[in-house]
Design a protein around this motif. Structure first.
Motif, short mmCIF file in Angstrom:
data_model
loop_
_atom_site.label_atom_id
_atom_site.label_comp_id
_atom_site.label_asym_id
_atom_site.label_seq_id
_atom_site.Cartn_x
_atom_site.Cartn_y
_atom_site.Cartn_z
N ALA A 183 119.41 -6.38 100.32
CA ALA A 183 118.71 -6.74 101.57
C ALA A 183 118.56 -5.53 102.48
O ALA A 183 119.50 -4.74 102.65
CB ALA A 183 119.47 -7.85 102.29
N ASP A 197 114.84 -8.76 107.55
CA ASP A 197 114.51 -10.19 107.51
C ASP A 197 113.37 -10.51 108.46
O ASP A 197 113.09 -9.77 109.41
CB ASP A 197 115.73 -11.03 107.89
CG ASP A 197 115.95 -11.07 109.40
OD1 ASP A 197 115.63 -12.10 110.03
OD2 ASP A 197 116.42 -10.06 109.97
N ARG A 217 115.03 -14.88 106.97
CA ARG A 217 114.76 -14.90 105.54
C ARG A 217 114.78 -13.45 105.08
O ARG A 217 113.92 -12.65 105.45
CB ARG A 217 113.39 -15.54 105.24
CG ARG A 217 113.24 -16.97 105.77
CD ARG A 217 114.23 -17.93 105.14
NE ARG A 217 114.04 -19.30 105.63
CZ ARG A 217 114.79 -20.34 105.26
NH1 ARG A 217 115.80 -20.17 104.42
NH2 ARG A 217 114.56 -21.55 105.75
N PHE A 218 115.80 -13.09 104.31
CA PHE A 218 116.04 -11.69 103.96
C PHE A 218 115.23 -11.25 102.75
O PHE A 218 114.91 -12.05 101.86
CB PHE A 218 117.53 -11.46 103.73
CG PHE A 218 118.34 -11.46 105.00
CD1 PHE A 218 118.57 -10.27 105.69
CD2 PHE A 218 118.84 -12.64 105.52
CE1 PHE A 218 119.29 -10.27 106.88
CE2 PHE A 218 119.57 -12.65 106.70
CZ PHE A 218 119.79 -11.45 107.38
N HIS A 245 111.81 -11.63 98.40
CA HIS A 245 112.72 -12.54 99.08
C HIS A 245 114.04 -12.62 98.32
O HIS A 245 114.07 -12.79 97.10
CB HIS A 245 112.08 -13.93 99.17
CG HIS A 245 112.99 -14.97 99.76
ND1 HIS A 245 113.08 -16.25 99.25
CD2 HIS A 245 113.84 -14.92 100.81
CE1 HIS A 245 113.96 -16.94 99.96
NE2 HIS A 245 114.43 -16.16 100.91
N ASP A 278 120.12 -19.01 102.60
CA ASP A 278 118.88 -19.75 102.84
C ASP A 278 119.13 -21.24 103.06
O ASP A 278 118.41 -21.89 103.82
CB ASP A 278 117.93 -19.59 101.65
CG ASP A 278 117.09 -18.33 101.75
OD1 ASP A 278 116.91 -17.84 102.88
OD2 ASP A 278 116.62 -17.84 100.72
#
Length: 325
Positions: A248, A251, A255-256, A263, A269
């Motif tokens: 990651a 975001d 939502r990373f 995604h 999530d």
């Protein structure tokens, strides 16, 4: 020296040039030219068009200082974006100055492009979106139907006031109905999220996210912004190593995604109360207001992954997007 088709007589070229100079250099109106040269106005119009076709008249657009049209077009082409706005910022500008510049640029963009009937989704915990609504002026007639919180807007009292202000003020400025999501954006467990989803006050708001015409979001780096951290909706420090291990870098709406913009589907999530990643990326106009060198990697990844298709950013980040694209 330029040459022109041989079938065009010298006296015709002379007339084309004369009309072009009268119109473009002397500022004369077409009826004045027609009267002075004793020709019809439609003929003047045809001659001006022909002068352009032959290259006698060539239009050059010179961007004023502080306007970065060429850079904006380069970014649009490099990342397949609909539009890019680059706010003119100093190389030594701090985060507060950058945020102010972004807010002002985004406010002008919204005031110019909101034409009516929009259903706008907003990110609850974005400092740049807050700066945007603070810089906007009210529209004389309604230009939106709804402004919907796309992430739960309940958090610590001070921060929650800011989240509520984003939605409420944007709705007031655009003549829209404000639709609040009265719950935290990040819950302790998936089970708790399921409990909230079944609440009759929550379900209609999440359903409204399925029908948005526009999203107005910030782009976060892996480290939460001060506003998100203060809200109590940020990912816990203890959870960050797992996100980093998954790749990651940033975001949108919690939502990373990784450095390619993919995604990252994780248990996190299942704890977010807000718009789903696929639903977000299906919204026709997705506007990100984001800048500052700290967020450069996240912004690049968000563009690469198609999370947004309109970007409002600062000059330093914009230059970096081209250098490494």
């Amino acid at each position: 020296m330029d040459s022109y088709p041989t079938e065009i007589a010298t006296d015709q070229i002379r007339l084309l040039t004369k009309v072009a100079r009268m119109y473009h250099e002397r500022g004369m109106r077409q009826p004045q030219i027609a009267q002075q040269l004793h020709i019809s106005q439609p003929r003047v119009s045809r001659l001006l068009k022909r002068a352009v076709e032959l290259g006698i008249v060539r239009t050059t657009v010179i961007a004023p200082r502080g306007v970065h049209a060429e850079l904006e077009e380069q970014i649009e082409q490099a990342y397949g974006l609909t539009e890019v706005i680059v706010a003119d910022t100093d190389d030594h500008a701090d985060e507060t100055q950058v945020m102010r510049a972004l807010g002002a640029a985004a406010a002008v963009y919204l005031e110019t492009t909101l034409m009516g009937g929009e259903r706008i989704g907003v990110s609850s915990w974005s400092s740049t979106i807050l700066a945007t609504v603070e810089a906007m002026h009210p529209r004389p007639t309604p230009v939106a139907d709804q402004v919907v919180q796309m992430i739960g807007g309940v958090g610590n009292v001070t921060a929650q006031t800011q989240a509520t202000r984003i939605t409420g003020r944007l709705a007031a400025l655009t003549g829209a109905q404000a639709v609040y999501l009265p719950a935290p954006g990040l819950l302790a467990s998936a089970d708790m999220r399921q409990m909230f989803i079944s609440d009759p006050n929550i379900e209609p708001v999440l359903r409204a996210c399925d029908d948005l015409t526009m999203a107005l979001v910030g782009i976060g780096s892996i480290e939460p912004s001060p506003l998100l951290r203060e809200s109590g909706n940020a990912v816990a420090e203890s959870e960050l190593p797992a996100l980093r291990s998954a790749g990651a870098v940033g975001d949108v709406c919690i939502r990373f995604f990784d450095s390619s913009g993919r995604h990252i589907d994780s248990e996190l999530d299942d704890r977010v109360l807000g718009i789903a990643a696929d639903t977000l990326r299906a919204i026709p106009r997705r506007v990100a207001v984001a800048g500052g060198t700290r967020k450069s990697t996240a912004i690049r990844a968000a563009l690469s992954g198609g999370w947004v298709n309109v970007l409002i950013t600062d000059l330093q980040v914009a230059r970096g997007l081209i250098v490494r694209s």
